[in-house]
Design an enzyme around this catalytic site. Structure first.
Site, PDB file in Angstrom:
ATOM      1  N   ARG A 152      -1.591 -10.895  -2.128  1.00  0.00           N
ATOM      2  CA  ARG A 152      -1.923  -9.482  -2.361  1.00  0.00           C
ATOM      3  C   ARG A 152      -3.038  -9.415  -3.402  1.00  0.00           C
ATOM      4  O   ARG A 152      -2.778  -9.344  -4.594  1.00  0.00           O
ATOM      5  CB  ARG A 152      -0.673  -8.739  -2.840  1.00  0.00           C
ATOM      6  CG  ARG A 152      -0.881  -7.251  -3.040  1.00  0.00           C
ATOM      7  CD  ARG A 152       0.443  -6.579  -3.406  1.00  0.00           C
ATOM      8  NE  ARG A 152       0.300  -5.145  -3.538  1.00  0.00           N
ATOM      9  CZ  ARG A 152      -0.093  -4.554  -4.659  1.00  0.00           C
ATOM     10  NH1 ARG A 152      -0.376  -5.248  -5.734  1.00  0.00           N
ATOM     11  NH2 ARG A 152      -0.214  -3.242  -4.694  1.00  0.00           N
ATOM     12  N   SER A 205       5.937  -1.138   4.114  1.00  0.00           N
ATOM     13  CA  SER A 205       6.577  -0.526   2.941  1.00  0.00           C
ATOM     14  C   SER A 205       7.114   0.838   3.326  1.00  0.00           C
ATOM     15  O   SER A 205       6.376   1.661   3.873  1.00  0.00           O
ATOM     16  CB  SER A 205       5.555  -0.320   1.820  1.00  0.00           C
ATOM     17  OG  SER A 205       5.043  -1.551   1.409  1.00  0.00           O
ATOM     18  N   LYS A 228       1.688  -2.039  -9.514  1.00  0.00           N
ATOM     19  CA  LYS A 228       1.075  -1.239  -8.448  1.00  0.00           C
ATOM     20  C   LYS A 228       0.683   0.113  -9.034  1.00  0.00           C
ATOM     21  O   LYS A 228       1.552   0.894  -9.429  1.00  0.00           O
ATOM     22  CB  LYS A 228       2.088  -1.065  -7.303  1.00  0.00           C
ATOM     23  CG  LYS A 228       1.557  -0.344  -6.083  1.00  0.00           C
ATOM     24  CD  LYS A 228       2.616  -0.430  -4.971  1.00  0.00           C
ATOM     25  CE  LYS A 228       2.450   0.618  -3.905  1.00  0.00           C
ATOM     26  NZ  LYS A 228       1.389   0.351  -2.955  1.00  0.00           N
TER      27      LYS A 228
HETATM   28  N1  3NM Z   1       4.959  -2.379  -3.691  1.00  0.00           N
HETATM   29  P1  3NM Z   1       6.675  -6.097  -9.677  1.00  0.00           P
HETATM   30  S1  3NM Z   1       6.238  -1.792  -5.784  1.00  0.00           S
HETATM   31  C1  3NM Z   1       3.506  -4.283  -4.366  1.00  0.00           C
HETATM   32  O1  3NM Z   1       7.236   0.347  -3.905  1.00  0.00           O
HETATM   33  C2  3NM Z   1       4.526  -3.268  -4.655  1.00  0.00           C
HETATM   34  O2  3NM Z   1       6.211  -0.394  -2.153  1.00  0.00           O
HETATM   35  C3  3NM Z   1       5.866  -1.535  -4.160  1.00  0.00           C
HETATM   36  O3  3NM Z   1       5.664  -5.680  -8.504  1.00  0.00           O
HETATM   37  C4  3NM Z   1       6.479  -0.451  -3.360  1.00  0.00           C
HETATM   38  O4  3NM Z   1       7.637  -7.071  -9.104  1.00  0.00           O
HETATM   39  C5  3NM Z   1       5.157  -3.087  -5.877  1.00  0.00           C
HETATM   40  O5  3NM Z   1       5.789  -6.740 -10.712  1.00  0.00           O
HETATM   41  C6  3NM Z   1       4.922  -3.893  -7.109  1.00  0.00           C
HETATM   42  O6  3NM Z   1       7.292  -4.842 -10.177  1.00  0.00           O
HETATM   43  C7  3NM Z   1       6.017  -4.891  -7.404  1.00  0.00           C
END
Ligand code: 3NM
Length: 223
Positions: A46, A118, A147
């Protein structure tokens, strides 16, 4: 040969590591190789954010990370970038709600590609399933710094709702997942957890990955 057939995705989702160069404190290849040594079961490239690589540099990093995954038979998924996924022969793609629709991705990638979507609401989940997604990423479960445009965190509510409706599609939780939170997400009904920062930014990527695997194996219900 692909690392996995899309029908076998459920087990591969157990510990889904997601990363791009901006998420790493160390060299991304080193981070990924430590995560693989610790036991991740699937990887998503990503490459997003203000300082993300583009063009040839992005392609080259993707190729290097993919080669590492292939050597360990870890499925390699590309976030969002369908042209990159096709160019390198990735095992699949993960898209959000504003990206190319699943039906069109399926036509371009073929029947065996893994397509993940998602989903943040029941309606989005139902639509993605109808369109032929192989798994759903449900989040953000907890607040996340990884994000920029993340929606409001919603805990495990949607996971529980999907399972209560008898929806069996493979699910992975995402957003703010740390070691201490994995158990409760698994108990809500997911097949695995997706993690960026808790692994990519760890002092010891290998140790934290091993600990995640231990925690998941102790709490996994959908085996
Ligand atoms: N998608 P971390 S939250 C790439 O809610 C991504 O769809 C999300 O990163 C969604 O593990 C997210 O550092 C980030 O919180 C996740």
């Amino acid at each position: 040969m692909p690392a996995i057939h899309s029908d076998n995705i459920r087990h591969a989702l157990k510990l889904y590591f997601i990363m791009g160069s901006i998420n790493c404190k160390a060299n991304p290849l080193h981070v990924l190789s430590e995560a693989i040594a610790g036991g991740i079961t699937i990887f998503q490239f990503r490459e997003k954010g203000p300082t993300a690589l583009i063009g040839q540099a992005k392609f080259e990093l993707a190729k290097q990370l993919q080669t590492l995954c292939q050597a360990h038979r870890i499925p390699f998924i590309v976030n969002d970038d369908i042209d990159l996924a096709i160019a390198i022969g990735a095992d699949g793609i993960h898209v959000g709600q504003d990206d190319e629709p699943v039906s069109s991705l399926r036509k371009r990638l073929g029947p065996h590609a893994i397509i993940g979507v998602s989903a943040h609401t029941l309606e989005e989940a139902q639509q993605a399933i109808q369109d032929g997604a192989n798994y759903l990423g449900v989040g953000p479960i907890y607040p996340t710094k990884s994000k920029d445009d993340a929606k409001e965190s919603q805990g495990t509510r949607l996971i529980e709702q999907l399972r209560a409706q008898g929806i069996l599609i493979p699910l992975v939780g995402i957003g703010g997942i740390t070691l201490d939170k994995a158990a409760c997400i698994l108990h809500a009904g997911v097949d695995g957890v997706s993690v960026i920062s808790a692994i990519a930014q760890a002092d010891s990527v290998r140790d934290v990955t091993t600990q995640f695997i231990r925690e998941i194996e102790m709490n996994q219900l959908n085996v």
